[in-house]
Design a protein around this motif. Structure first.
Motif, PDB file in Angstrom:
ATOM      1  N   UNK A 211      66.595  73.515 135.071  1.00  8.66           N
ATOM      2  CA  UNK A 211      67.115  72.757 133.936  1.00  8.66           C
ATOM      3  C   UNK A 211      68.641  72.820 133.901  1.00  8.66           C
ATOM      4  N   UNK A 212      69.187  73.993 134.178  1.00  8.73           N
ATOM      5  CA  UNK A 212      70.638  74.143 134.211  1.00  8.73           C
ATOM      6  C   UNK A 212      71.243  73.246 135.284  1.00  8.73           C
ATOM      7  N   UNK A 213      70.598  73.170 136.449  1.00  8.94           N
ATOM      8  CA  UNK A 213      71.104  72.322 137.529  1.00  8.94           C
ATOM      9  C   UNK A 213      71.070  70.848 137.119  1.00  8.94           C
ATOM     10  N   UNK A 214      70.008  70.458 136.450  1.00  9.76           N
ATOM     11  CA  UNK A 214      69.896  69.069 135.993  1.00  9.76           C
ATOM     12  C   UNK A 214      70.995  68.745 134.994  1.00  9.76           C
ATOM     13  N   UNK A 215      71.231  69.657 134.065  1.00 10.87           N
ATOM     14  CA  UNK A 215      72.260  69.420 133.057  1.00 10.87           C
ATOM     15  C   UNK A 215      73.652  69.392 133.669  1.00 10.87           C
ATOM     16  N   UNK A 216      73.877  70.191 134.702  1.00  9.72           N
ATOM     17  CA  UNK A 216      75.161  70.146 135.386  1.00  9.72           C
ATOM     18  C   UNK A 216      75.344  68.815 136.116  1.00  9.72           C
ATOM     19  N   UNK A 217      74.251  68.256 136.629  1.00  4.28           N
ATOM     20  CA  UNK A 217      74.328  66.936 137.254  1.00  4.28           C
ATOM     21  C   UNK A 217      74.657  65.870 136.215  1.00  4.28           C
ATOM     22  N   UNK A 218      74.046  66.016 135.041  1.00  6.93           N
ATOM     23  CA  UNK A 218      74.357  65.088 133.951  1.00  6.93           C
ATOM     24  C   UNK A 218      75.823  65.204 133.559  1.00  6.93           C
ATOM     25  N   UNK A 219      76.327  66.431 133.561  1.00  7.81           N
ATOM     26  CA  UNK A 219      77.740  66.655 133.261  1.00  7.81           C
ATOM     27  C   UNK A 219      78.627  65.865 134.223  1.00  7.81           C
ATOM     28  N   UNK A 220      78.316  65.957 135.514  1.00  8.99           N
ATOM     29  CA  UNK A 220      79.111  65.229 136.495  1.00  8.99           C
ATOM     30  C   UNK A 220      79.072  63.729 136.269  1.00  8.99           C
ATOM     31  N   UNK A 221      77.901  63.200 135.922  1.00 11.91           N
ATOM     32  CA  UNK A 221      77.777  61.766 135.659  1.00 11.91           C
ATOM     33  C   UNK A 221      78.579  61.365 134.432  1.00 11.91           C
ATOM     34  N   UNK A 222      78.519  62.174 133.378  1.00 13.04           N
ATOM     35  CA  UNK A 222      79.249  61.848 132.157  1.00 13.04           C
ATOM     36  C   UNK A 222      80.757  61.852 132.396  1.00 13.04           C
ATOM     37  N   UNK A 223      81.221  62.881 133.102  1.00 12.08           N
ATOM     38  CA  UNK A 223      82.653  62.959 133.400  1.00 12.08           C
ATOM     39  C   UNK A 223      83.084  61.781 134.260  1.00 12.08           C
ATOM     40  N   UNK A 224      82.240  61.407 135.244  1.00 17.01           N
ATOM     41  CA  UNK A 224      82.564  60.277 136.109  1.00 17.01           C
ATOM     42  C   UNK A 224      82.619  58.972 135.317  1.00 17.01           C
ATOM     43  N   UNK A 225      81.677  58.798 134.378  1.00 17.06           N
ATOM     44  CA  UNK A 225      81.666  57.590 133.564  1.00 17.06           C
ATOM     45  C   UNK A 225      82.900  57.507 132.684  1.00 17.06           C
ATOM     46  N   UNK A 226      83.331  58.650 132.167  1.00 13.51           N
ATOM     47  CA  UNK A 226      84.502  58.669 131.285  1.00 13.51           C
ATOM     48  C   UNK A 226      85.781  58.488 132.083  1.00 13.51           C
ATOM     49  N   UNK A 227      85.857  59.179 133.238  1.00 16.64           N
ATOM     50  CA  UNK A 227      87.124  59.219 133.961  1.00 16.64           C
ATOM     51  C   UNK A 227      87.253  58.274 135.128  1.00 16.64           C
ATOM     52  N   UNK A 228      86.152  57.643 135.524  1.00 11.08           N
ATOM     53  CA  UNK A 228      86.241  56.778 136.686  1.00 11.08           C
ATOM     54  C   UNK A 228      86.626  57.562 137.927  1.00 11.08           C
ATOM     55  N   UNK A 229      87.641  57.111 138.642  1.00  6.78           N
ATOM     56  CA  UNK A 229      88.074  57.793 139.854  1.00  6.78           C
ATOM     57  C   UNK A 229      88.903  59.035 139.573  1.00  6.78           C
ATOM     58  N   UNK A 230      89.530  59.103 138.375  1.00  9.14           N
ATOM     59  CA  UNK A 230      90.366  60.251 138.019  1.00  9.14           C
ATOM     60  C   UNK A 230      89.542  61.277 137.264  1.00  9.14           C
ATOM     61  N   UNK A 231      88.469  61.755 137.895  1.00  8.47           N
ATOM     62  CA  UNK A 231      87.567  62.671 137.234  1.00  8.47           C
ATOM     63  C   UNK A 231      88.271  63.955 136.816  1.00  8.47           C
TER      64      UNK A 231
END
Length: 320
Positions: A211-231
């Motif tokens: 579950x922790x690994x899944x949530x960390x993956x979600x974290x990466x997606x959220x940051x990418x969506x917010x920051x685009x290429x400048x994560x």
């Protein structure tokens, strides 16, 4: 064990997501453990959110102050990428990471206490949970560092010893918070409870880890969506990036505390016949109130007038 010890505490609960007639002190299977985790998460969502919201706010303030101290202001504004380039040096200071570990120790203890209150049909109070978390913070911190060191050494020895120790020490924090045991006693207590139930505890531990690994993956997606290429820059510099980075921890921290608490109580039910009466006494909820309860009453803010009291026959009865 005597069912009269548990029925009063269970019936006194007003928790909407748990059946008020359910005996919470019954041996649970793995699937039932996960279901119980979801029910307690929903029931205690308010206090869990309050605890984590407070600690996230403190973490953000500390982080901002450290950035202002360690990073020249003119460089921060002239070149936002300066933060990204120099973050390894910043984290090498260890101050921010240590702050997070300390906040995590207090928060984990506070949430474990909230779970114990929910098991007794009590409404968890933020102040009381935080006081318990602070009380056991030093012990939890010491256990964290010793446990981390032991598991890392085990991982270096072909992984298996590290997994074994992670499973054996899965219940150290609930033992500290609910029983008040010391550092080395908590490791021994956890090992004794886990013994004979290795598969159950290991499966629960792995589910928590996945579950922790899944949530960390979600974290990466959220940051990418917010920051685009400048994560990197967005995560460090912007409000939304910081919130996206913190979101998985906000979600996962209560789940982990709830899981460890349920497994701890579950194994004590199986091995020791734990019930509401015994858990209440362990936490100090005896007739006349514990020192903690009296402390609440002294400032006139307590709603911890005992829901459970002990009569002459040592039976639990509803406090009227």
């Amino acid at each position: 064990f005597d069912q009269s010890f548990t029925t009063t505490a269970v019936r006194s609960t007003t928790m909407s997501s748990l059946d008020s007639t359910t005996d919470l002190f019954q041996r649970l299977s793995l699937c039932e453990t996960l279901e119980r985790c979801g029910s307690l998460y929903i029931t205690g969502c308010l206090v869990f959110t309050q605890i984590l919201g407070l600690f996230v706010a403190i973490d953000v303030i500390v982080r901002a102050l450290l950035l202002l101290i360690l990073v020249p202001a003119f460089q921060m504004f002239q070149d936002p990428d300066y933060l990204v380039v120099h973050m390894p040096t910043f984290y090498a200071m260890g101050v921010h990471s240590l702050t997070r570990i300390m906040l995590g120790a207090v928060g984990n203890g506070a949430m474990i206490r909230a779970v114990a209150d929910l098991y007794l049909g009590r409404k968890p109070r933020l102040r009381t949970c935080l006081r318990v978390g602070v009380k056991h913070a030093c012990t939890n911190l010491t256990v964290f560092f010793l446990g981390f060191l032991g598991v890392m050494v085990g991982m270096l020895l072909l992984v298996v010893p590290g997994i074994y120790l992670s499973t054996a020490w899965f219940l150290v924090n609930p033992a500290i918070v609910m029983e008040g045991v010391g550092v080395f006693a908590s490791f021994k207590r956890s090992y004794n409870l886990v013994s004979g139930s290795w598969c159950y505890v290991y499966c629960t531990f792995m589910i928590a880890y996945i579950l922790m690994m899944i949530l960390q993956s979600i974290q990466g997606l959220l940051v990418a969506l917010v920051g685009g290429n400048d994560v990197g820059r967005t995560t460090i510099s912007s409000f939304f990036g910081s919130m996206a980075a913190a979101l998985p921890g906000i979600i996962f921290a209560p789940i982990y505390a709830i899981m460890t608490s349920i497994v701890y109580i579950n194994l004590r039910v199986e091995k020791e016949g734990l019930n509401a009466y015994l858990l209440a006494r362990t936490l100090g909820f005896e007739q006349g109130g514990s020192t903690e309860q009296q402390g609440d009453a002294a400032d006139g803010t307590s709603n911890y007038s005992p829901l459970l009291s002990i009569n002459d026959d040592d039976q639990l009865e509803e406090h009227v």
